[in-house]
Design a protein around this motif. Structure first.
Motif, PDB file in Angstrom:
ATOM      1  N   LYS A   5      44.026  42.968  49.160  1.00  0.00           N
ATOM      2  CA  LYS A   5      43.213  43.683  48.182  1.00  0.00           C
ATOM      3  C   LYS A   5      41.767  43.205  48.298  1.00  0.00           C
ATOM      4  N   GLY A 199      39.893  45.947  36.117  1.00  0.00           N
ATOM      5  CA  GLY A 199      40.372  44.868  36.979  1.00  0.00           C
ATOM      6  C   GLY A 199      41.735  45.168  37.589  1.00  0.00           C
ATOM      7  N   ASP A 202      43.979  44.637  41.411  1.00  0.00           N
ATOM      8  CA  ASP A 202      44.858  43.511  41.774  1.00  0.00           C
ATOM      9  C   ASP A 202      46.309  43.872  41.473  1.00  0.00           C
TER      10      ASP A 202
HETATM   11 MG    MG Z   1      38.832  41.951  39.841  1.00  0.00          MG
END
Ligand code: MG
Ligand code: ASP
Length: 453
Positions: A5, A199, A202
């Motif tokens: 990632k 976020g 991930d």
């Molecule tokens: Mg992040």
């Protein structure tokens, strides 16, 4: 096979994308590469949407800057031929985005559903650029694979359906490099574009790694690894070579920004190691996260989670205690409130720590649940204290370092700081307590000094 990632800063500039290309093309394959939006774009997509909501055409300049950034990045990283082929794909996506902004501006209305659609363009475009930049790469459309469902007004991953779709799409390994956008998804029932939360790229990568039984999940970012504290607060913070899933989960839940907290669970469950690596310094060893603790560090880190709220249920200790506690937990879970910490009974009250945004709904849920007890004064009240921070000291070796708590306590007193509430009973691998938010950084600094010198 591996899952890699790359975060926003890694795909943020022509130069950093050059590093991504080198790293990925150096793999033997097969691998799945999950990318974030170009660094800062998600924030810009949101800010521009808010501007469009004000009506008129003042948003257009910001929208044009978003378009220019994507075109310039693509032109900078792709060969002339690849850019010629890709430019219409990017333009078409940007045209759809422009239509959404126009609609928002005309209606002067921005629903959550429309905003989710708008933010998705960051990863939709970045994944196209990266897939065309890497030789032997194939693009996969993550919203057709990652599915969400509604839960207490939030979108959460439908893990079962997503697992099936990941296996169907990536399981055949009929690619050398698969590239897809992180973060973005679709609702399993109405097919709306959704996402896994800020976020969340991930988490996309972790879901894919877990379903495919990957040998490793690599999180490529802009720091050399997981650190013992936020280096902006603690100049002497150190990079950790190794840590455990539990340690990383606790540190990320309580404010370490390295990994989006839900990420760790799926790979932990399958015992797939996570490596934190630096796109800008790929030769650095990084941090390896596994289920084993093989070092002697007294703790792995100190973090602070700001924006917490403390809820005190006064009078709860007098009545049949365990029944009241059960009802507290049940009422909060029905409301979808996540309890971060439970503080010991002090006097006759029982206290809990939640995210600030959950503070008012949590209090309302408790006032409803205990309406009879409150009106008969069997319970004295439900009190909310906001603007707090939860500080956590985490490490498997805390089990073997019983005097560390005392050392930490003394360091706080010496600095003239104040602990508002201390947690108990939660975990053997964590010492946590609540301080005033304005004391958070000073507390992290003082505690880090006391532990690591
Ligand atoms: Mg992040
Ligand atoms: N682009 C999304 C964000 O900025 C998701 C991610 O980068 O993980 O929150």
């Amino acid at each position: 096979m591996k899952v890699l990632k790359f975060g926003g800063t890694s795909v943020g500039t022509v130069e950093s994308l050059g590093n991504v290309k080198k790293i990925v093309e150096g793999l033997e394959g097969p691998a799945v590469v999950v990318v974030s939006a170009l660094g800062g774009i998600t924030d810009k997509l949101i800010a521009t949407a808010k501007q469009a909501k004000e009506g008129g055409d003042s948003y257009e300049e910001a929208f044009r800057a978003i378009c220019d950034r994507h075109h310039a990045t693509a032109a900078g990283v792709l060969t002339a031929e690849a850019y010629k082929e890709t430019e219409p794909v990017i333009s078409e996506l940007l045209r759809k985005l422009g239509d959404l902004y126009k609609g928002v501006s005309l209606l002067e209305e921005l629903s959550d559903r429309t905003l989710d659609s708008i933010v998705s363009f960051g990863e939709r475009i970045s994944s196209v650029i990266v897939s065309r930049m890497i030789s032997d790469a194939r693009h996969f459309d993550s919203p057709s694979i990652i599915k969400t469902e509604r839960w207490h007004g939030k979108n959460i991953a439908d893990v079962e359906l997503t697992d099936k779709l990941i296996k169907e799409n990536f399981g055949k390994e009929d690619y050398k490099i698969a590239v897809c956008g992180g973060f973005i998804s679709r609702d399993r029932d109405n097919n709306d574009i959704t996402n896994l939360g800020r976020g969340g790229s991930d988490y996309t990568a972790a879901l894919i790694a877990a379903s495919l039984g990957a040998e490793e999940l690599e999180i490529w970012t802009d720091v050399d690894g997981f650190m013992t504290a936020d280096p902006r607060i603690v100049k002497t913070a150190m990079v950790l070579d190794k840590m455990t899933f539990v340690e990383s989960m606790q540190l990320c839940t309580f404010g370490a920004k390295v990994i989006y907290p839900p990420t760790i669970y799926p790979v932990f469950h399958k015992n797939i190691p996570i490596k934190i690596l630096n796109t800008f310094h790929p030769e650095a060893p990084g941090t390896l996260i596994t289920d084993e603790c093989t070092d002697n560090l007294p703790a792995k880190g100190v973090t602070a989670l700001k924006g917490c709220a403390l809820i005190r249920v006064a009078g709860s200790a007098q009545s049949d205690d365990s029944d009241i506690k059960n009802r507290i937990y049940k009422a909060l879970s029905r409301q979808g409130v996540n309890v971060l910490l439970v503080a010991p009974q002090r006097g006759d009250s029982f206290s809990l720590v939640v995210n600030g945004a959950d503070g008012i709904p949590a209090c309302e849920a408790l006032e409803n649940e205990f309406a009879p007890e409150l009106s008969s004064s069997q319970l004295k009240g439900v009190e909310l204290i906001e603007n707090l921070a939860t500080v956590a000291v985490v490490g498997e070796n805390l089990r073997r370092t019983p005097d560390l708590g005392l050392k930490i306590g003394n360091s706080i007193i010496e600095k003239g700081l104040k602990v508002i509430e201390r947690a108990t009973g939660g975990s053997e691998t964590m010492i946590s307590f609540v301080v005033d938010q304005t004391d958070a950084d000073a507390t992290v600094l003082g505690v880090h000094e006391a532990i690591f010198g």
